[in-house]
Design a protein around this motif. Sequence first.
Motif, PDB file in Angstrom:
ATOM      1  N   LEU A  45       9.828   6.751   6.622  1.00  0.00           N
ATOM      2  CA  LEU A  45      11.094   6.463   5.969  1.00  0.00           C
ATOM      3  C   LEU A  45      10.937   5.219   5.104  1.00  0.00           C
ATOM      4  O   LEU A  45      10.275   4.266   5.499  1.00  0.00           O
ATOM      5  N   LYS A  46      11.527   5.238   3.926  1.00  0.00           N
ATOM      6  CA  LYS A  46      11.520   4.118   2.996  1.00  0.00           C
ATOM      7  C   LYS A  46      10.115   3.797   2.473  1.00  0.00           C
ATOM      8  O   LYS A  46       9.908   2.757   1.847  1.00  0.00           O
TER       9      LYS A  46
ATOM     10  N   GLN B  44       2.097   9.681   0.623  1.00  0.00           N
ATOM     11  CA  GLN B  44       2.090   8.889  -0.594  1.00  0.00           C
ATOM     12  C   GLN B  44       3.527   8.418  -0.756  1.00  0.00           C
ATOM     13  O   GLN B  44       4.428   9.222  -1.013  1.00  0.00           O
ATOM     14  N   ASN B  45       3.724   7.102  -0.604  1.00  0.00           N
ATOM     15  CA  ASN B  45       5.073   6.545  -0.469  1.00  0.00           C
ATOM     16  C   ASN B  45       5.764   7.249   0.696  1.00  0.00           C
ATOM     17  O   ASN B  45       5.246   7.222   1.799  1.00  0.00           O
ATOM     18  N   ASN B  46       6.916   7.900   0.523  1.00  0.00           N
ATOM     19  CA  ASN B  46       7.546   8.551   1.668  1.00  0.00           C
ATOM     20  C   ASN B  46       7.387  10.061   1.645  1.00  0.00           C
ATOM     21  O   ASN B  46       8.030  10.774   2.428  1.00  0.00           O
ATOM     22  N   GLY B  47       6.499  10.567   0.783  1.00  0.00           N
ATOM     23  CA  GLY B  47       6.260  12.001   0.709  1.00  0.00           C
ATOM     24  C   GLY B  47       4.945  12.396   1.352  1.00  0.00           C
ATOM     25  O   GLY B  47       3.979  11.644   1.326  1.00  0.00           O
ATOM     26  N   VAL B  48       4.913  13.593   1.945  1.00  0.00           N
ATOM     27  CA  VAL B  48       3.709  14.096   2.597  1.00  0.00           C
ATOM     28  C   VAL B  48       2.778  14.714   1.552  1.00  0.00           C
ATOM     29  O   VAL B  48       3.182  15.580   0.778  1.00  0.00           O
ATOM     30  N   VAL B  49       1.520  14.237   1.526  1.00  0.00           N
ATOM     31  CA  VAL B  49       0.516  14.776   0.617  1.00  0.00           C
ATOM     32  C   VAL B  49      -0.290  15.875   1.289  1.00  0.00           C
ATOM     33  O   VAL B  49      -0.580  16.908   0.685  1.00  0.00           O
TER      34      VAL B  49
ATOM     35  N   HIS C  27       0.835  -1.198   0.000  1.00  0.00           N
ATOM     36  CA  HIS C  27       0.000   0.000   0.000  1.00  0.00           C
ATOM     37  C   HIS C  27       0.870   1.248   0.000  1.00  0.00           C
ATOM     38  O   HIS C  27       1.679   1.458   0.902  1.00  0.00           O
ATOM     39  N   ALA C  28       0.654   2.104  -0.994  1.00  0.00           N
ATOM     40  CA  ALA C  28       1.491   3.287  -1.145  1.00  0.00           C
ATOM     41  C   ALA C  28       1.049   4.445  -0.258  1.00  0.00           C
ATOM     42  O   ALA C  28       1.843   5.293   0.120  1.00  0.00           O
ATOM     43  N   THR C  29      -0.240   4.480   0.059  1.00  0.00           N
ATOM     44  CA  THR C  29      -0.773   5.633   0.792  1.00  0.00           C
ATOM     45  C   THR C  29      -1.012   5.262   2.248  1.00  0.00           C
ATOM     46  O   THR C  29      -1.589   4.218   2.540  1.00  0.00           O
ATOM     47  N   LEU C  30      -0.554   6.118   3.139  1.00  0.00           N
ATOM     48  CA  LEU C  30      -0.700   5.879   4.579  1.00  0.00           C
ATOM     49  C   LEU C  30      -1.263   7.134   5.236  1.00  0.00           C
ATOM     50  O   LEU C  30      -0.868   8.258   4.882  1.00  0.00           O
ATOM     51  N   TYR C  31      -2.188   6.926   6.149  1.00  0.00           N
ATOM     52  CA  TYR C  31      -2.874   8.021   6.830  1.00  0.00           C
ATOM     53  C   TYR C  31      -2.731   7.852   8.337  1.00  0.00           C
ATOM     54  O   TYR C  31      -2.781   6.739   8.852  1.00  0.00           O
ATOM     55  N   TRP C  32      -2.636   8.964   9.043  1.00  0.00           N
ATOM     56  CA  TRP C  32      -2.777   8.998  10.501  1.00  0.00           C
ATOM     57  C   TRP C  32      -4.002   9.855  10.842  1.00  0.00           C
ATOM     58  O   TRP C  32      -4.140  10.983  10.341  1.00  0.00           O
ATOM     59  N   TYR C  33      -4.863   9.289  11.697  1.00  0.00           N
ATOM     60  CA  TYR C  33      -6.051   9.992  12.161  1.00  0.00           C
ATOM     61  C   TYR C  33      -6.012  10.086  13.687  1.00  0.00           C
ATOM     62  O   TYR C  33      -5.477   9.209  14.372  1.00  0.00           O
TER      63      TYR C  33
END
Lengths: 116, 109
Positions: free
Chosen positions: A70-71, A50-55, A29-35
Amino acid sequence: EAGVAQSPRYKIIEKRQSVAFWCNPISGHATLYWYQQILGQGPKLLIQFQNNGVVDDSQLPKDRFSAERLKGVDSTLKIQPAKLEDSAVYLCASSSQGGRPSNTQYFGPGTRLTVL
Amino acid sequence: TQLLEQSPQFLSIQEGENLTVYCNSSSVFSSLQWYRQEPGEGPVLLVTVVTGGEVKKLKRLTFQFGDARKDSSLHITAAQPGDTGLYLCAGAPSNDMRFGAGTRLTVKP
């Protein structure tokens, strides 16, 4: 397929202390969210990777909250120093697609933080 | 005020009863999602509605998206104790997902 893993499940700290939460998304999964989910409320998005960049980190209180991925796999969310109003459940979610809001997000069980 | 208003906030019913919960907004959404969250767990996606007026069924759950794409409803037929949980609606008026505060449903046996 393993789900989204989060640790710890529970954390109790005193105000002004620091705390860190860890999230391992579903593999690939490329996209990660914190809620942040405060008792009696729905989840509020803090940051999206999105990957290691902030969207999007527009709702992240950057004076005390920080997050990194990271990574492009695991992620950590840190609070330093914690305040009483940070008591909440911190949810991590991941998505396999390009991060469009309508894409299916898979949530982890969350970390319940209590700040005394 | 919340972008997505959910009602009722709490609902306690007996097994076998029908119920409807609502999700309303003054904003237009390209899609709305419904999630169920059980204690100690993260939300789980139930359905995504995309087209105004769309009706989707998931076993005993019926989801409807308003014609103007500003509101949605969830109807449960013959509720069971396993339906107990927090029902959340969510939508993205721009690029970030916004959740309502949820309806906490308790179904008593």
